[in-house]
Design a protein around this motif. Sequence first.
Motif, short mmCIF file in Angstrom:
data_model
loop_
_atom_site.label_atom_id
_atom_site.label_comp_id
_atom_site.label_asym_id
_atom_site.label_seq_id
_atom_site.Cartn_x
_atom_site.Cartn_y
_atom_site.Cartn_z
N ALA A 37 0.76 -1.35 -0.08
CA ALA A 37 -0.02 -0.07 -0.14
C ALA A 37 0.92 1.24 -0.01
N PRO A 38 1.99 1.23 0.78
CA PRO A 38 2.71 2.66 0.89
C PRO A 38 3.29 3.17 -0.70
N GLU A 39 3.69 1.62 -1.37
CA GLU A 39 4.33 1.94 -2.47
C GLU A 39 3.29 2.57 -3.67
N LEU A 40 2.10 1.89 -3.45
CA LEU A 40 1.07 2.42 -4.45
C LEU A 40 0.55 3.87 -4.26
N ARG A 41 0.63 4.14 -2.89
CA ARG A 41 0.31 5.55 -2.55
C ARG A 41 1.56 6.53 -3.32
N ASP A 42 2.70 6.28 -2.90
CA ASP A 42 3.71 6.98 -3.61
C ASP A 42 3.63 7.03 -4.90
N ALA A 43 3.17 6.08 -5.63
CA ALA A 43 2.81 6.04 -7.15
C ALA A 43 1.87 7.06 -7.47
N LEU A 44 0.80 7.04 -6.63
CA LEU A 44 -0.37 7.90 -6.99
C LEU A 44 0.04 9.32 -6.60
N THR A 46 3.03 10.67 -7.17
CA THR A 46 4.09 10.86 -8.13
C THR A 46 3.82 10.98 -9.63
N TYR A 47 2.93 10.26 -10.03
CA TYR A 47 2.78 10.19 -11.63
C TYR A 47 1.34 10.63 -11.90
N ASP A 48 1.39 11.22 -13.14
CA ASP A 48 -0.12 11.46 -13.68
C ASP A 48 -1.00 10.38 -14.13
N ASP A 64 -5.49 5.95 0.30
CA ASP A 64 -5.69 7.26 1.30
C ASP A 64 -4.78 8.14 0.76
N VAL A 65 -4.94 8.84 0.09
CA VAL A 65 -3.88 9.65 -0.67
C VAL A 65 -4.70 11.07 -1.24
N PRO A 66 -4.85 11.71 -0.09
CA PRO A 66 -5.74 13.06 -0.19
C PRO A 66 -4.81 13.91 -1.34
N GLN A 67 -3.70 13.98 -1.53
CA GLN A 67 -2.99 14.98 -2.62
C GLN A 67 -2.75 14.08 -3.90
N ALA A 68 -3.47 13.17 -4.33
CA ALA A 68 -3.14 12.46 -5.46
C ALA A 68 -2.65 13.37 -6.56
N ARG A 69 -1.76 13.02 -7.18
CA ARG A 69 -1.32 13.63 -8.47
C ARG A 69 -2.06 12.87 -9.67
N GLY A 92 -11.78 11.15 -6.92
CA GLY A 92 -11.92 11.84 -8.36
C GLY A 92 -11.23 10.99 -9.38
N LEU A 93 -10.95 9.83 -9.20
CA LEU A 93 -10.09 9.05 -10.19
C LEU A 93 -11.06 8.46 -11.03
N THR A 94 -10.44 8.51 -12.42
CA THR A 94 -11.11 7.76 -13.47
C THR A 94 -10.58 6.40 -13.60
#
Length: 323
Positions: A37-44, A46-48, A64-69, A92-94
């Motif tokens: 989960a922490p690696e997936l959060r980091d990806a969310l 960091t990347y478009d 649980d990534v309030p500031q997802a890029r 708000g993810l597609t």
Amino acid sequence: MVKPSVFVTRRWPAAVEARLAEDYDVVLNTGDKPLAAPELRDALKTYDAVLPTVTDKLGAEALDVPQARARILANYGVGYSHIDEGCARDLGLTVTNTPDVLSECTADIAMTLMLMAARRASEGERELRNGQWSGWRPTHLIGTKVSGKTLGIIGFGRIGQEMAKRAHHGFGMKILVQNRSAVDPKVLAQFNATQVESVDALLPQCDFVSLHCPGGPANRHLINGRRLDLMKQDAFLINTARGEVVDEHALGQALWFDVIAGAGLDVYDGEPRINPDLAGCDNLVMLPHLGSATREAREAMGFRVLDNLDDFFAGRTPRDRVI
Ligand SMILES: NC(=O)C1=CN([C@@H]2O[C@H](COP(=O)(O)OP(=O)(O)OC[C@H]3O[C@@H](n4cnc5c(N)ncnc54)[C@H](O)[C@@H]3O)[C@@H](O)[C@H]2O)C=CC1
Ligand SMILES: O=C(O)C(=O)CO
């Protein structure tokens, strides 16, 4: 123009990775191990775009990534029950998937399991490889005839219909269907199929039951001990849908105590962990989630992800948007 950045959670066929790199700034999970989960959060963060697949648990913890890029999860695979719909919507993810391109190959594997279970193919191969085959005899490894029998299909979508096509047109099977919504009579007519009003009504009528519905909380343990008891004692259960659709403890008991004749599984609850209740059952055929595992399907799945990404970054609604 700056290319959108995308993170791919597992390795893909080389041809697809190469095409992806033409239009996107790609980062691969070169280790090809499932991410925590922490690696997936980091990806969310960091990347478009994040390009996950069925082994990524995108539940409340990973999302649980309030500031997802990232604005899009373009999933490599048609099933998306590993993605928590509510959390994805809140962010708000597609979310997109890869329908159609793997339907034939997945139905082929369901047919493989049905034939292998009925004809005791795994038992036979084990016997042969263990040096225990003492030669042909009229009473050896007697199985069950498939042709002309009744197949119940639970979940009559893309893959369920491919299964019906093979079973009806290839093996002359009578097709009964259970689907969440009413099936178009024209579609039923293609396979001379009958839609039955409930799972409970379908099970006692079938020689084989094949599951083709999605996984997720709504279908967890759709097939439980009570429903296994409704099946004929000489019937077989085939699951290429998702592991959680079947109560594996109950299935282990049903196989062990001959409540049903056998089963074929391609998917497991909590895979790759295998429930010990299943492991000792000789009348069970087990494959390691091979449904879409052909070069053709796996490449087509990747190209379908690309189509969805291209749609998204061109400002169009992606063709396979599911959330
Ligand atoms: N073993 C493997 O490698 C693969 C497994 N799959 C699994 O197969 C599933 C089905 O894929 P498609 O056919 O493309 O999906 P689909 O969306 O075309 O069909 C699913 C059908 O199941 C029906 N359904 C849902 N819940 C139901 C219930 N409780 N009872 C009866 N019907 C129900 C839906 O109304 C729909 O018609 C995927 O969600 C995935 O979990 C898909 C591809 C490969
Ligand atoms: O696409 C899916 O849902 C799978 O399970 C793997 O192809």
